[in-house]
Design a protein around this motif. Structure first.
Motif, short mmCIF file in Angstrom:
data_model
loop_
_atom_site.label_atom_id
_atom_site.label_comp_id
_atom_site.label_asym_id
_atom_site.label_seq_id
_atom_site.Cartn_x
_atom_site.Cartn_y
_atom_site.Cartn_z
N ARG A 121 -62.41 27.57 -40.15
CA ARG A 121 -61.41 26.56 -40.50
C ARG A 121 -60.17 26.60 -39.62
NH1 ARG A 121 -59.94 28.80 -46.58
NH2 ARG A 121 -59.42 30.93 -46.03
N ASN A 122 -60.04 27.59 -38.73
CA ASN A 122 -58.83 27.63 -37.91
C ASN A 122 -59.03 28.49 -36.68
OD1 ASN A 122 -57.61 30.53 -38.42
ND2 ASN A 122 -58.25 29.78 -40.43
N LEU A 123 -58.11 28.36 -35.74
CA LEU A 123 -58.02 29.29 -34.62
C LEU A 123 -56.56 29.72 -34.47
CD1 LEU A 123 -56.67 27.63 -32.03
CD2 LEU A 123 -59.00 26.81 -31.75
N ARG A 124 -56.36 30.82 -33.74
CA ARG A 124 -55.03 31.42 -33.63
C ARG A 124 -54.56 31.29 -32.18
NH1 ARG A 124 -52.02 36.19 -36.12
NH2 ARG A 124 -53.37 35.81 -37.90
N PRO A 125 -53.70 30.30 -31.88
CA PRO A 125 -53.21 30.14 -30.51
C PRO A 125 -51.81 30.73 -30.31
CG PRO A 125 -52.82 28.13 -31.72
CD PRO A 125 -53.36 29.15 -32.71
N MET A 126 -51.60 31.32 -29.17
CA MET A 126 -50.24 31.70 -28.77
C MET A 126 -49.45 30.43 -28.50
SD MET A 126 -49.38 33.96 -25.39
CE MET A 126 -48.07 33.37 -24.31
N HIS A 127 -48.17 30.39 -28.88
CA HIS A 127 -47.36 29.20 -28.58
C HIS A 127 -45.88 29.59 -28.49
CE1 HIS A 127 -46.22 28.64 -32.95
NE2 HIS A 127 -47.35 29.28 -33.10
N LEU A 128 -45.23 29.05 -27.49
CA LEU A 128 -43.81 29.31 -27.26
C LEU A 128 -43.02 28.10 -27.73
CD1 LEU A 128 -44.14 30.89 -23.70
CD2 LEU A 128 -44.09 32.04 -25.92
N GLY A 129 -42.81 28.05 -29.04
CA GLY A 129 -42.18 26.90 -29.66
C GLY A 129 -43.18 26.14 -30.50
N PRO A 130 -42.73 25.18 -31.32
CA PRO A 130 -43.63 24.42 -32.18
C PRO A 130 -44.77 23.78 -31.39
CG PRO A 130 -41.35 23.97 -32.74
CD PRO A 130 -41.33 24.77 -31.47
N VAL B 252 -49.47 21.26 -35.29
CA VAL B 252 -49.16 21.53 -36.70
C VAL B 252 -48.52 22.90 -36.90
CG1 VAL B 252 -51.00 20.04 -37.55
CG2 VAL B 252 -51.50 22.44 -37.06
N LEU B 253 -48.24 23.62 -35.82
CA LEU B 253 -47.70 24.97 -35.93
C LEU B 253 -46.19 24.99 -35.78
CD1 LEU B 253 -50.38 26.80 -33.79
CD2 LEU B 253 -50.11 26.94 -36.26
N SER B 254 -45.56 25.84 -36.56
CA SER B 254 -44.11 25.96 -36.52
C SER B 254 -43.70 27.18 -35.71
CB SER B 254 -43.56 26.11 -37.95
OG SER B 254 -44.11 27.27 -38.57
N GLY B 255 -42.44 27.19 -35.26
CA GLY B 255 -41.86 28.38 -34.63
C GLY B 255 -42.51 28.78 -33.33
N THR B 256 -42.48 30.08 -33.07
CA THR B 256 -43.02 30.67 -31.85
C THR B 256 -43.93 31.83 -32.20
OG1 THR B 256 -41.17 30.04 -30.42
CG2 THR B 256 -42.38 32.02 -29.80
N TYR B 257 -45.00 31.97 -31.45
CA TYR B 257 -45.90 33.12 -31.58
C TYR B 257 -46.20 33.57 -30.15
CZ TYR B 257 -49.79 35.94 -33.51
OH TYR B 257 -50.62 36.96 -33.89
N ASP B 258 -45.38 34.48 -29.64
CA ASP B 258 -45.44 34.82 -28.23
C ASP B 258 -46.46 35.91 -27.94
OD1 ASP B 258 -44.22 37.26 -28.88
OD2 ASP B 258 -42.23 36.60 -28.24
N GLU B 259 -46.63 36.21 -26.66
CA GLU B 259 -47.67 37.14 -26.25
C GLU B 259 -47.48 38.53 -26.82
OE1 GLU B 259 -49.43 39.23 -22.18
OE2 GLU B 259 -48.39 37.30 -22.02
N GLU B 260 -46.26 39.02 -26.83
CA GLU B 260 -46.06 40.39 -27.29
C GLU B 260 -46.32 40.55 -28.78
OE1 GLU B 260 -45.90 43.11 -25.45
OE2 GLU B 260 -46.26 41.62 -23.87
N GLU B 261 -45.90 39.55 -29.57
CA GLU B 261 -46.18 39.63 -31.01
C GLU B 261 -47.68 39.55 -31.26
OE1 GLU B 261 -45.17 37.47 -35.29
OE2 GLU B 261 -44.38 36.61 -33.44
#
Length: 462
Positions: free
Chosen positions: A52-61, A64-73
Motif C-alpha cells: 500500500r505504500n513506498l518510503r521515498p526520501m524527500h527534501l521538503g513536501p 502527499v508527503l509533509s515535511g522533510t525526510y532527508d538522507e541521514e534520517e
C-alpha cells in the motif's frame, strides 16, 4: 505458452512492481521487451498486490508527503532496523534515487492518497497508493501494454541457460526464449515451505504466508545453482505477527495485527516475552513474526483494553472479547490464573506519565523481567480484547548479489554482462535483516528503473 518472438532485446521474469518498471523503462528506451509472469492474470503482480505504500526520501513536501525526510534520517532508520547488515553503498544510492520514485509513478498514472493514521506514524515518510498495490499494478500493466511490452501469464520459468556469467536463454515448459539482456524480478521463496524448513526447521510448517503462493524461489534457485553469488541468509525475512485465523497463503496486509504497541503480548504460557513499546510500529512490526516463531507452537496473543480501541487499524478478523481477563484467557485457550497474574504484575509496574502515541513517550514499566519502554498504559478498562498471532512471512531476503548498475554478480567474482536484478530477488543487498515500512517497494522501484535502463542500454548498443 508461446511468445510472439523467439528473441527479445530485454526479457523480464516477474510481473510485480520491479519487473514492470524495468520493462517500462526498457520499452521507453526503444527496446523490444517481453515480461513473463509466473502467476495467472488474476493473481498477477506477486507481493505488490498486497502493498500500500513506498518510503521515498524527500527534501521538503512531496506530493502527499509533509515535511522533510532527508538522507541521514532515512539512513539512521535503516541502520537501526538492519543492525548494520546492509551494503551502505547500495543502500545510500537507493535512498537518494528514491526521491524520484513518486514523480516517476505519478507521471505514468499512479495516484497517491493521504497517509493512514493510528499506529502507523507514516504521514511524513510514506506515500500511499490510492487503491493500494492492485491499483499500482493495474496502472503499470496498462502503461506497459501501451508501450508494446509483450506480457505472458502462467509463464513460470522452468530452466535458465547461463554460460560464463552471461544469459543465453530460458525455458517456460517446452518453449525456449532468448534475449540480449535479462532482468530477474521473480521474487523470493517464501511460499516454498520445504525451503523455509531448510533454514527454520519443522517450525516453518506453522508459518502463514501473507503474500503470493507463486513465489516459490524457482528462478532464484536456478540462478544460484548456475553460479550466481548469493546475498543474505535463508532465515532472514519480512516476518510479521498476523492473525492466527489468516489463510495459509495470500491473506495480505489486512491480516496484520497493529495493536501490539498499545497492549501486551503473551505466549501460550501467558507470559510476556518482548518489549512491545521498543519503537514506533513501522520500525518494529516486522520483527514480531520472528519473535512469535520462537515461542511454543509459534503462537502468541496480544491483549488490549478499551482504551486502545480506535487507536489502530483493525485487522480483517474481529477480536475475541471478554469482560474479565480470566474469561478472555479461557476464550483464547491459555491459563486464566497465569494471564491474570501477568496482567496484574504489568499494571503494578506501569509508571505514571502522559500517554502520547505520536511520540516515544517514555511511559514505561519498572521491575519486570521484560519491561515495556513506551506507551505502557495499564490494562484495566473492560471489555478486554485479544488477537491470537502466528508468524506471517511476507518475503525472504536471500537473493542474488548486484552492483550499483543492478548487474548480477557471479560467485567467481565475475560480473554478469547482461543479467540484471530488481525487487525481492535482490533486496537482501539492502536488507540484511529487519524492515522499515515501505522500503521493500522503494528497493523495487529504484532497482527496477536501474535494471530496465541498463538492460536496454546493453541490448540496444550491441
Amino acid at each position: 505458452m508461446k511468445t510472439h518472438h523467439d528473441h527479445y532485446d530485454v526479457l523480464v521474469a516477474g510481473g510485480g512492481q520491479a519487473g514492470l518498471i524495468a520493462a517500462i523503462v526498457a520499452a521507453e528506451k526503444g527496446a523490444r521487451v517481453c515480461v513473463l509472469e509466473g502467476a495467472p492474470r488474476t493473481h498477477r503482480g506477486g507481493n505488490t498486490r498486497h502493498t500500500r505504500n513506498l518510503r521515498p526520501m524527500h527534501l521538503g513536501p512531496l506530493s502527499v508527503l509533509s515535511g522533510t525526510y532527508d538522507e541521514e534520517e532515512y539512513w539512521e532508520d535503516l541502520l537501526r532496523v538492519t543492525k548494520g547488515k546492509t551494503n551502505e553503498k547500495l543502500a545510500r544510492m537507493t535512498l537518494r534515487k528514491s526521491t524520484e520514485a513518486v514523480d516517476w509513478l505519478e507521471s505514468r498514472g499512479v495516484q497517491f492518497q493521504p497517509p493512514l493514521g493510528g499506529t502507523l506514524h507514516l504521514g511524513r515518510t510514506n506515500a500511499f497508493f490510492m487503491g493500494g498495490g492492485k491499483q499500482l499494478l493495474n496502472v503499470l500493466y496498462r502503461h506497459a501494454e501501451g508501450l508494446g511490452v509483450e506480457i505472458h501469464y502462467d509463464a513460470m520459468v522452468t530452466g535458465i541457460d547461463i554460460e560464463d556469467g552471461a544469459f543465453k536463454g530460458l525455458n517456460v515448459g517446452e518453449h525456449r526464449v532468448t534475449a540480449t539482456a535479462f532482468v530477474a524480478a521473480a521474487g523470493g521463496f517464501e511460499a516454498n515451505i520445504e525451503w523455509l524448513k531448510e533454514a527454520w526447521g519443522d517450525v516453518a510448517e506453522n508459518f502463514l504466508i501473507r503474500g503470493t503462493p507463486y513465489n516459490r524461489g524457482t528462478l532464484l534457485r536456478m540462478m544460484l545453482d548456475a553460479g550466481v553469488q548469493q546475498i543474505g541468509e535463508p532465515d532472514q525475512c519480512h516476518a510479521v505477527a498476523i492473525d492466527g485465523r489468516a489463510p495459509k497463503f495470500d491473506g495480505g496486509i489486512c491480516t496484520r495485527v497493529d495493536c501490539v504497541s498499545l497492549g501486551v503480548v503473551v505466549n501460550e504460557n501467558a507470559e510476556r516475552f518482548y518489549d512491545e513499546g521498543e519503537d514506533f510500529w513501522p520500525k518494529r512490526y516486522a520483527i514480531w513474526g520472528r519473535l512469535v516463531a520462537d515461542q511454543p507452537n509459534q503462537v502468541a496473543h496480544v491483549i488490549i483494553d478499551q482504551k486502545a480501541k480506535g487507536g489502530f487499524m483493525p485487522p480483517v478478523f474481529p477480536a475475541v472479547v471478554a469482560d474479565t481477563i480470566p474469561e478472555l484467557a479461557e476464550k483464547v485457550g491459555i491459563d486464566p490464573v497465569q494471564l491474570e497474574k501477568t496482567i496484574t504484575e504489568y499494571n503494578a509496574a506501569a509508571q505514571p506519565g502522559s500517554f502520547d502515541h505520536t511520540e516515544l513517550d517514555g511511559l514505561h514499566t519498572e521491575g519486570l523481567a521484560v519491561n515495556k519502554t513506551n506507551w505502557a498504559r495499564t490494562i484495566d478498562q473492560p471489555p478486554y480484547s485479544a488477537y491470537s498471532l502466528r508468524p506471517g512471512i511476507t518475503f525472504t531476503y536471500l537473493g542474488v548479489e548486484v552492483s550499483e548498475k543492478a548487474q548480477v554478480q557471479m560467485a567467481s567474482g565475475k560480473e554478469c554482462p547482461n543479467i540484471f536484478a530488481a525487487g525481492e530477488i535482490m533486496a537482501g543487498n539492502v536488507l540484511g535483516q529487519g524492515y522499515l515500512a515501505g522500503i521493500g517497494m522503494t528497493i523495487g522501484n529504484v532497482f527496477g528503473r536501474i535494471a530496465g535502463s541498463e538492460a536496454a542500454d546493453y541490448a540496444l548498443n550491441r
